[in-house]
Structure formats: C-alpha cells, structure tokens
Design an enzyme around this catalytic site. Structure first.
Site, PDB file in Angstrom:
ATOM      1  N   ASP A   7       0.864  -1.242   0.066  1.00  0.00           N
ATOM      2  CA  ASP A   7      -0.059  -0.076   0.018  1.00  0.00           C
ATOM      3  C   ASP A   7       1.087   1.386   0.152  1.00  0.00           C
ATOM      4  O   ASP A   7       2.118   1.110   0.408  1.00  0.00           O
ATOM      5  CB  ASP A   7      -0.739  -0.288   1.197  1.00  0.00           C
ATOM      6  CG  ASP A   7      -1.662   1.074   1.465  1.00  0.00           C
ATOM      7  OD1 ASP A   7      -2.334   1.601   0.381  1.00  0.00           O
ATOM      8  OD2 ASP A   7      -1.769   1.706   2.680  1.00  0.00           O
ATOM      9  N   LEU A   8       0.441   2.319  -0.452  1.00  0.00           N
ATOM     10  CA  LEU A   8       1.475   3.406  -0.519  1.00  0.00           C
ATOM     11  C   LEU A   8       1.135   4.556   0.541  1.00  0.00           C
ATOM     12  O   LEU A   8       1.961   4.902   1.747  1.00  0.00           O
ATOM     13  CB  LEU A   8       0.994   4.202  -1.937  1.00  0.00           C
ATOM     14  CG  LEU A   8       2.341   4.990  -2.325  1.00  0.00           C
ATOM     15  CD1 LEU A   8       2.053   5.625  -3.677  1.00  0.00           C
ATOM     16  CD2 LEU A   8       2.349   6.650  -1.542  1.00  0.00           C
ATOM     17  N   ASP A   9       0.005   5.128   0.679  1.00  0.00           N
ATOM     18  CA  ASP A   9      -0.447   6.128   1.666  1.00  0.00           C
ATOM     19  C   ASP A   9      -0.415   5.499   3.037  1.00  0.00           C
ATOM     20  O   ASP A   9      -1.380   4.651   3.252  1.00  0.00           O
ATOM     21  CB  ASP A   9      -1.708   6.707   1.261  1.00  0.00           C
ATOM     22  CG  ASP A   9      -1.653   7.764  -0.055  1.00  0.00           C
ATOM     23  OD1 ASP A   9      -0.412   8.151  -0.327  1.00  0.00           O
ATOM     24  OD2 ASP A   9      -2.865   7.635  -0.514  1.00  0.00           O
ATOM     25  N   THR A  15       0.311  10.560   3.263  1.00  0.00           N
ATOM     26  CA  THR A  15      -0.409  11.572   2.336  1.00  0.00           C
ATOM     27  C   THR A  15      -1.678  11.797   2.974  1.00  0.00           C
ATOM     28  O   THR A  15      -2.321  12.753   2.515  1.00  0.00           O
ATOM     29  CB  THR A  15      -0.372  11.004   1.082  1.00  0.00           C
ATOM     30  OG1 THR A  15      -0.928   9.676   1.052  1.00  0.00           O
ATOM     31  CG2 THR A  15       0.736  11.073   0.117  1.00  0.00           C
ATOM     32  N   LYS A  44      -8.865   6.639   4.580  1.00  0.00           N
ATOM     33  CA  LYS A  44      -7.738   6.024   4.295  1.00  0.00           C
ATOM     34  C   LYS A  44      -8.174   4.719   3.447  1.00  0.00           C
ATOM     35  O   LYS A  44      -8.794   3.996   3.725  1.00  0.00           O
ATOM     36  CB  LYS A  44      -7.060   5.652   5.431  1.00  0.00           C
ATOM     37  CG  LYS A  44      -6.038   6.606   6.094  1.00  0.00           C
ATOM     38  CD  LYS A  44      -5.392   6.036   7.165  1.00  0.00           C
ATOM     39  CE  LYS A  44      -4.381   6.926   7.985  1.00  0.00           C
ATOM     40  NZ  LYS A  44      -3.651   6.593   9.076  1.00  0.00           N
ATOM     41  N   SER A 115      -1.939   0.531  -4.566  1.00  0.00           N
ATOM     42  CA  SER A 115      -2.611   1.690  -3.915  1.00  0.00           C
ATOM     43  C   SER A 115      -3.700   2.151  -4.527  1.00  0.00           C
ATOM     44  O   SER A 115      -3.999   1.996  -5.903  1.00  0.00           O
ATOM     45  CB  SER A 115      -1.381   3.121  -3.991  1.00  0.00           C
ATOM     46  OG  SER A 115      -2.267   4.249  -3.677  1.00  0.00           O
ATOM     47  N   ALA A 116      -4.859   2.568  -3.910  1.00  0.00           N
ATOM     48  CA  ALA A 116      -5.899   3.201  -4.169  1.00  0.00           C
ATOM     49  C   ALA A 116      -5.730   4.550  -5.076  1.00  0.00           C
ATOM     50  O   ALA A 116      -6.592   5.028  -5.802  1.00  0.00           O
ATOM     51  CB  ALA A 116      -7.136   3.477  -3.372  1.00  0.00           C
ATOM     52  N   LYS A 146     -10.721  -1.108  -2.440  1.00  0.00           N
ATOM     53  CA  LYS A 146     -10.480  -1.843  -1.027  1.00  0.00           C
ATOM     54  C   LYS A 146     -12.046  -1.733  -0.382  1.00  0.00           C
ATOM     55  O   LYS A 146     -12.353  -0.820  -0.591  1.00  0.00           O
ATOM     56  CB  LYS A 146      -9.341  -1.404  -0.278  1.00  0.00           C
ATOM     57  CG  LYS A 146      -8.092  -1.371  -1.097  1.00  0.00           C
ATOM     58  CD  LYS A 146      -6.984  -0.358  -0.439  1.00  0.00           C
ATOM     59  CE  LYS A 146      -5.653  -0.525  -1.543  1.00  0.00           C
ATOM     60  NZ  LYS A 146      -4.620   0.188  -0.680  1.00  0.00           N
ATOM     61  N   GLU A 170      -0.265  -3.133   4.851  1.00  0.00           N
ATOM     62  CA  GLU A 170      -1.160  -2.181   4.732  1.00  0.00           C
ATOM     63  C   GLU A 170      -1.499  -1.421   5.938  1.00  0.00           C
ATOM     64  O   GLU A 170      -1.166  -2.024   6.950  1.00  0.00           O
ATOM     65  CB  GLU A 170      -2.664  -2.769   4.450  1.00  0.00           C
ATOM     66  CG  GLU A 170      -3.284  -2.785   3.075  1.00  0.00           C
ATOM     67  CD  GLU A 170      -3.624  -1.382   2.806  1.00  0.00           C
ATOM     68  OE1 GLU A 170      -3.961  -0.410   3.815  1.00  0.00           O
ATOM     69  OE2 GLU A 170      -4.111  -1.265   1.502  1.00  0.00           O
ATOM     70  N   ASP A 171      -1.966  -0.419   6.280  1.00  0.00           N
ATOM     71  CA  ASP A 171      -2.267   0.347   7.454  1.00  0.00           C
ATOM     72  C   ASP A 171      -3.689   0.577   7.617  1.00  0.00           C
ATOM     73  O   ASP A 171      -4.004   1.182   8.890  1.00  0.00           O
ATOM     74  CB  ASP A 171      -1.402   1.767   7.160  1.00  0.00           C
ATOM     75  CG  ASP A 171      -2.149   2.771   6.471  1.00  0.00           C
ATOM     76  OD1 ASP A 171      -2.361   2.264   5.209  1.00  0.00           O
ATOM     77  OD2 ASP A 171      -2.696   3.927   6.719  1.00  0.00           O
TER      78      ASP A 171
END
Ligand code: B16
Ligand code: MG
Length: 219
Positions: A7-9, A15, A44, A115-116, A146, A170-171
C-alpha cells in the site's frame, strides 16, 4: 515469499494529512461544512469518488449535485492535493522503508504497489522511489476498491507472482481485508486492535524488515 505488495499512503509515506487538508478545503468552500478530524483516518484507502460521496453524505447533500458536478468537485480536490504532494521529497519516506526495499531486492523478491491512489506514480517519483518497484497497479483498471481484493490481485499479476506467494502491507482495515481476500499474507502497520484480521502487525514502519515479512509468510 516471492513478491511484496505495498500500500502507499500510510505505508511508504504519509499523504493522509494532505488528502484531509484538500478535502477539508473543498468541503468548506463548496459545501459550507467543516469535516471532523475523524475523516483523516476514515478516508484511508477509500477511492477518490467514494471519498467524495462520503463527504456529500456527511453534508446531507448526496442528491443535490449531478454526476458531472460531483466529478468536478473531486477534480478540484485533486488539484488542491497535487499542490501539496508536489512538495514531497526523499525525506518524507517513512523510517525503515528504504532499508526494507534494499533487503527485498537483495533477496530477489519482486515489488509491486497496490494503492487506491491514481497519483501513486507521481508520489513515488517525488520520493525518488519509482525505480525500486517492479510494477504499480493502476486503480483506474480495477472494478472494485478496497476492501475488495482487485487492486492486490492486479499488483500481483503485474509482477507475475501468484498472490498466495505474496505478502501485502497495509495500514488500513479495508486494505488488510483486501489482502486477505486476494489470498496473500497480510502484514498490518499500526494498532493491532484496528488491524485484527492481519496475519501479523507491527507498530511502525521501522519494524518492517525482510525477516519480519518472511516470518509472517511462513506462519
Ligand atoms: P487519489 P492508499 C488511498 O491511497 C488514500 O488512502 C485515500 O485517502 C485516497 O482517497 C485514495 O488513495 C485515492 O487517492 O485521489 O490520489 O487517486 O492508502 O490505497 O495508498
Ligand atoms: Mg494506506
């Protein structure tokens, strides 16, 4: 473990604070409402248009605008957001991530981004990380966001690794659910009470190492 799906953010950089700033300004300017602080975490992993619809619902204006007007508002939010993320540099990468990427590369593990965010390639460019990843899944190409597995399945397909041979990081709760439905092993970053469905949880990105991921995979 042959692949890692990031996942990115919230995993590679933060972000969420920029998303929240941009959504808050849009909500105030266009809808005349103030977003509660909880929206920063509630949005998120939620796609841009789904976030827009949640905000309209909060403002009790879900039926007030045409689809084109809603799209225009989401686009305006993105313009505000792009100004913020344009300032990102290598110093904004979360602790431990660069080291983890190096370790995974040494161990010949393929790396993919799930990432979304449609802005993921731009963000990775700004952070100086674009070259470290073998692939970035395109959220515009997947049918469901997601917690559906789609973006993780696409991320695994792009590196040509079966999802069951991958670890996803993932967060967000919805993201952990998405990893599990894709058939991959889920490592959560954050509060273990929030990320109960993950196979393994670390409190911060600093704790993410090759051996932690490998252990989660073998569990
Ligand atoms: P964009 P992730 C998600 O990224 C964010 O967490 C979420 O808040 C955002 O709305 C979504 O990307 C779409 O982002 O508007 O840039 O396309 O956590 O899945 O990396
Ligand atoms: Mg996230």
């Amino acid at each position: 473990m042959q692949g890692v799906l990031f996942d990115l953010d919230g995993v590679i950089t933060d972000t969420a604070k920029f998303h929240f700033k941009a959504w808050s300004r849009l909500a105030k300017e266009k809808l005349g409402v103030t977003l509660p602080a909880s929206f920063e975490s509630d949005l998120k992993g939620i796609s841009r248009i789904d976030s827009m619809n949640r905000i309209l619902k909060f403002a009790k204006m879900e039926n007030k605008y045409s689809a084109d007007e809603v799209d225009a508002m989401a686009q305006y939010k993105n313009e505000l957001y792009l100004k913020e993320i344009g300032k990102l540099t290598q110093t904004d990468i979360f602790p431990g991530i660069e080291n983890l990427l190096d370790e995974l590369a040494v161990n010949k593990v393929k790396l993919s981004v799930a990432s979304a965010s449609k802005n993921a390639p731009f963000i990775l460019e700004k952070l100086g990380l674009r070259e470290q990843f073998d692939a970035i899944a395109d959220p515009a190409k997947v049918a469901h966001g997601k917690p559906a597995p789609d973006i993780f399945l696409e991320a695994a397909a792009k590196i040509d690794v079966d999802p069951t041979k991958c670890v996803g990081i993932e967060d967000a709760k919805a993201g952990v659910e998405a990893i599990k439905s894709a058939g991959a092993v889920a490592v959560g970053v954050g509060d273990s009470n929030d990320l109960k469905e993950a196979d393994s949880v670390v409190a911060s990105t600093e704790e993410l190492t090759y051996s932690v991921l490998e252990q989660a995979f073998r569990k």
